[in-house]
Design a protein around this motif. Sequence first.
Motif, PDB file in Angstrom:
ATOM      1  N   TYR A  60      21.606  24.984  -5.859  1.00  0.00           N
ATOM      2  CA  TYR A  60      20.274  25.216  -5.300  1.00  0.00           C
ATOM      3  C   TYR A  60      19.921  26.698  -5.159  1.00  0.00           C
ATOM      4  N   GLY A  61      20.765  27.572  -5.671  1.00  0.00           N
ATOM      5  CA  GLY A  61      20.464  29.002  -5.594  1.00  0.00           C
ATOM      6  C   GLY A  61      20.391  29.512  -4.163  1.00  0.00           C
ATOM      7  N   VAL A  62      21.332  29.101  -3.333  1.00  0.00           N
ATOM      8  CA  VAL A  62      21.330  29.485  -1.922  1.00  0.00           C
ATOM      9  C   VAL A  62      21.658  30.966  -1.770  1.00  0.00           C
ATOM     10  N   GLU A  63      20.876  31.659  -0.964  1.00  0.00           N
ATOM     11  CA  GLU A  63      21.163  33.059  -0.658  1.00  0.00           C
ATOM     12  C   GLU A  63      22.236  33.101   0.421  1.00  0.00           C
ATOM     13  N   VAL A  64      23.348  33.757   0.143  1.00  0.00           N
ATOM     14  CA  VAL A  64      24.484  33.820   1.068  1.00  0.00           C
ATOM     15  C   VAL A  64      24.594  35.239   1.610  1.00  0.00           C
ATOM     16  N   LEU A  65      24.582  35.374   2.935  1.00  0.00           N
ATOM     17  CA  LEU A  65      24.596  36.690   3.567  1.00  0.00           C
ATOM     18  C   LEU A  65      25.689  36.776   4.628  1.00  0.00           C
ATOM     19  N   SER A  66      26.254  37.957   4.782  1.00  0.00           N
ATOM     20  CA  SER A  66      27.184  38.213   5.883  1.00  0.00           C
ATOM     21  C   SER A  66      26.399  38.410   7.175  1.00  0.00           C
ATOM     22  N   SER A  67      27.044  38.178   8.296  1.00  0.00           N
ATOM     23  CA  SER A  67      26.389  38.384   9.591  1.00  0.00           C
ATOM     24  C   SER A  67      26.020  39.850   9.774  1.00  0.00           C
ATOM     25  N   ASN A  68      24.809  40.064  10.286  1.00  0.00           N
ATOM     26  CA  ASN A  68      24.308  41.409  10.552  1.00  0.00           C
ATOM     27  C   ASN A  68      23.957  41.480  12.040  1.00  0.00           C
ATOM     28  N   TYR A  69      24.975  41.657  12.881  1.00  0.00           N
ATOM     29  CA  TYR A  69      24.790  41.507  14.315  1.00  0.00           C
ATOM     30  C   TYR A  69      23.846  42.547  14.912  1.00  0.00           C
ATOM     31  N   SER A  70      23.839  43.756  14.382  1.00  0.00           N
ATOM     32  CA  SER A  70      22.933  44.766  14.929  1.00  0.00           C
ATOM     33  C   SER A  70      21.484  44.372  14.686  1.00  0.00           C
ATOM     34  N   LEU A  71      21.197  43.808  13.519  1.00  0.00           N
ATOM     35  CA  LEU A  71      19.842  43.338  13.224  1.00  0.00           C
ATOM     36  C   LEU A  71      19.448  42.197  14.153  1.00  0.00           C
ATOM     37  N   TYR A  72      20.341  41.226  14.341  1.00  0.00           N
ATOM     38  CA  TYR A  72      20.009  40.066  15.161  1.00  0.00           C
ATOM     39  C   TYR A  72      19.804  40.466  16.622  1.00  0.00           C
ATOM     40  N   ALA A  73      20.639  41.374  17.120  1.00  0.00           N
ATOM     41  CA  ALA A  73      20.488  41.808  18.510  1.00  0.00           C
ATOM     42  C   ALA A  73      19.150  42.508  18.714  1.00  0.00           C
ATOM     43  N   ASP A  74      18.751  43.334  17.756  1.00  0.00           N
ATOM     44  CA  ASP A  74      17.483  44.043  17.889  1.00  0.00           C
ATOM     45  C   ASP A  74      16.304  43.091  17.772  1.00  0.00           C
ATOM     46  N   MET A  75      16.355  42.142  16.843  1.00  0.00           N
ATOM     47  CA  MET A  75      15.275  41.173  16.706  1.00  0.00           C
ATOM     48  C   MET A  75      15.180  40.274  17.940  1.00  0.00           C
ATOM     49  N   SER A  76      16.330  39.984  18.558  1.00  0.00           N
ATOM     50  CA  SER A  76      16.326  39.207  19.798  1.00  0.00           C
ATOM     51  C   SER A  76      15.582  39.968  20.888  1.00  0.00           C
ATOM     52  N   TRP A  77      15.886  41.235  21.029  1.00  0.00           N
ATOM     53  CA  TRP A  77      15.203  42.061  22.020  1.00  0.00           C
ATOM     54  C   TRP A  77      13.709  42.098  21.762  1.00  0.00           C
ATOM     55  N   ARG A  78      13.319  42.175  20.500  1.00  0.00           N
ATOM     56  CA  ARG A  78      11.895  42.263  20.165  1.00  0.00           C
ATOM     57  C   ARG A  78      11.149  40.974  20.507  1.00  0.00           C
ATOM     58  N   PHE A  79      11.684  39.823  20.100  1.00  0.00           N
ATOM     59  CA  PHE A  79      10.933  38.598  20.346  1.00  0.00           C
ATOM     60  C   PHE A  79      10.927  38.238  21.830  1.00  0.00           C
ATOM     61  N   GLN A  80      12.015  38.558  22.537  1.00  0.00           N
ATOM     62  CA  GLN A  80      12.051  38.250  23.962  1.00  0.00           C
ATOM     63  C   GLN A  80      11.155  39.195  24.757  1.00  0.00           C
ATOM     64  N   THR A  81      10.977  40.419  24.272  1.00  0.00           N
ATOM     65  CA  THR A  81      10.078  41.368  24.922  1.00  0.00           C
ATOM     66  C   THR A  81       8.630  40.895  24.841  1.00  0.00           C
ATOM     67  N   VAL A  82       8.252  40.315  23.705  1.00  0.00           N
ATOM     68  CA  VAL A  82       6.889  39.797  23.544  1.00  0.00           C
ATOM     69  C   VAL A  82       6.578  38.766  24.634  1.00  0.00           C
ATOM     70  N   LEU A  83       7.566  37.948  24.982  1.00  0.00           N
ATOM     71  CA  LEU A  83       7.357  36.868  25.938  1.00  0.00           C
ATOM     72  C   LEU A  83       7.125  37.370  27.352  1.00  0.00           C
ATOM     73  N   GLU A  84       7.493  38.613  27.625  1.00  0.00           N
ATOM     74  CA  GLU A  84       7.288  39.157  28.965  1.00  0.00           C
ATOM     75  C   GLU A  84       5.809  39.276  29.319  1.00  0.00           C
ATOM     76  N   ASP A  85       4.929  39.227  28.317  1.00  0.00           N
ATOM     77  CA  ASP A  85       3.490  39.265  28.579  1.00  0.00           C
ATOM     78  C   ASP A  85       2.974  37.946  29.155  1.00  0.00           C
ATOM     79  N   PHE A  86       3.771  36.881  29.077  1.00  0.00           N
ATOM     80  CA  PHE A  86       3.320  35.563  29.514  1.00  0.00           C
ATOM     81  C   PHE A  86       3.813  35.181  30.909  1.00  0.00           C
TER      82      PHE A  86
END
Length: 421
Positions: free
Chosen positions: A68-94
């Motif tokens: 199926y042509g699956v894209e296989v990636l290694s874990s990128n923990y620094s990216l995930y931690a930063d994206m977590s901070w970003r999406f959770q920060t947006v929710l603080e407006d609610f």
Amino acid sequence: MPVAIGLIDANNFYASSEKVFDPKLSGRPVVVLSNNDGCVVARSAEAKQIGIGMGAPVFEVRSLIDRYGVEVLSSNYSLYADMSWRFQTVLEDFSPDIEHYSIDEVFMKMPLSSGRTLVETGREMRRAVGALTGIPVSVGFAETKTLAKVAIEHAKKSRKAGGVVDLVRSPYTDVALERLPVADVWGVGFRYAGMLEKQGIRTALDLKHADDNWVRKKMTVVGLRTVYELRGIQCIPFEPTPKAKQMLCVSRSFGARTGSLREIRAAVAFFTAKAAEKLRRNGLVAGRLTVFVATDRFKDDPQYSGSHTVSVAPKSASTIELMELAQRALEKAHRHGFLIRKAGVMLGDLELAGKAGGRLWEQDRYELHCRLMLAVDELNEKYGDGCIRYGVFPDAGVWRTKFEMRSPSYTTDWSQIMTAH
């Protein structure tokens, strides 16, 4: 004013974070691998649809990946931690009352008002998070955390729901519980699911109506708390402010097994430096340090696992002090003649640095350490992780974890930031 518990869950978070920055992944199956690229730890919706299971070793699903042509990636923990901070920060407006539960989940207290329905609020959350971060989320509302988890399960699966389910005072709550297998109830887990099913308790609704005394006997007071939550009685407290960490751990499986004490010393030194950085980042000091080592339990080798704990007195966040203690602990934990595949450093008895008492001796020396640590941390943040490191460990070794298919650190490394051509 009456309030509801909201749960916002990022869908397929690791895979979704990767798709935000790589347009060619849109609509394609994507899997993210564990340390050393061994097993699948995250899947996009497309990867789930073709039958790739969570935790599956890569070699077992290689035929699906190729077909199926699956894209296989290694874990990128620094990216995930930063994206977590970003999406959770947006929710603080609610809502000002937020519990950051995990890297991809947020609990919120939402007031029940006549101005806007919870479903409308949930849809606005989805739009805001999607517009500002690119991360798709599901939203569930209910009277308790456990029921909010039930709402999320249906928000993810129901096309009609559009990603938002409100079970607050809902006449459909029992319908939602009846459609949820008991194994999927938050707090039940694999250990209790089999036992419950043997007793005819197969759905969340069955568990809701189970006998209290029987539940307490078979699942302890924790299980009874889950039952009460399913009945709409709040038993799991909402914690709007993050608690100080009670323990901090840095560990990795090595890229290859090693019997070299020199290599293991280097690994422990590296992990200690990383753990100390996390301490300082969170404004903490540690009073206890543990080093552990283990062989590869999946190999036909002589097996061994050992650990040793030492006291950190006075409490410290100095890499220099913690490094010396970690090497002493390693001497006690290590045994010659074994091929070590994993090691780690755990820091415990944590306390906010500002609340820790002053030192009765060598205070000037510790303050010098603190200034040095601050300079090292600032240089590494400015010029890249590992720019300044401690000479105890080399820049490479068999203990280094493999991330051979890792995406760039788009949001945390200036040298890897996206550019337009």
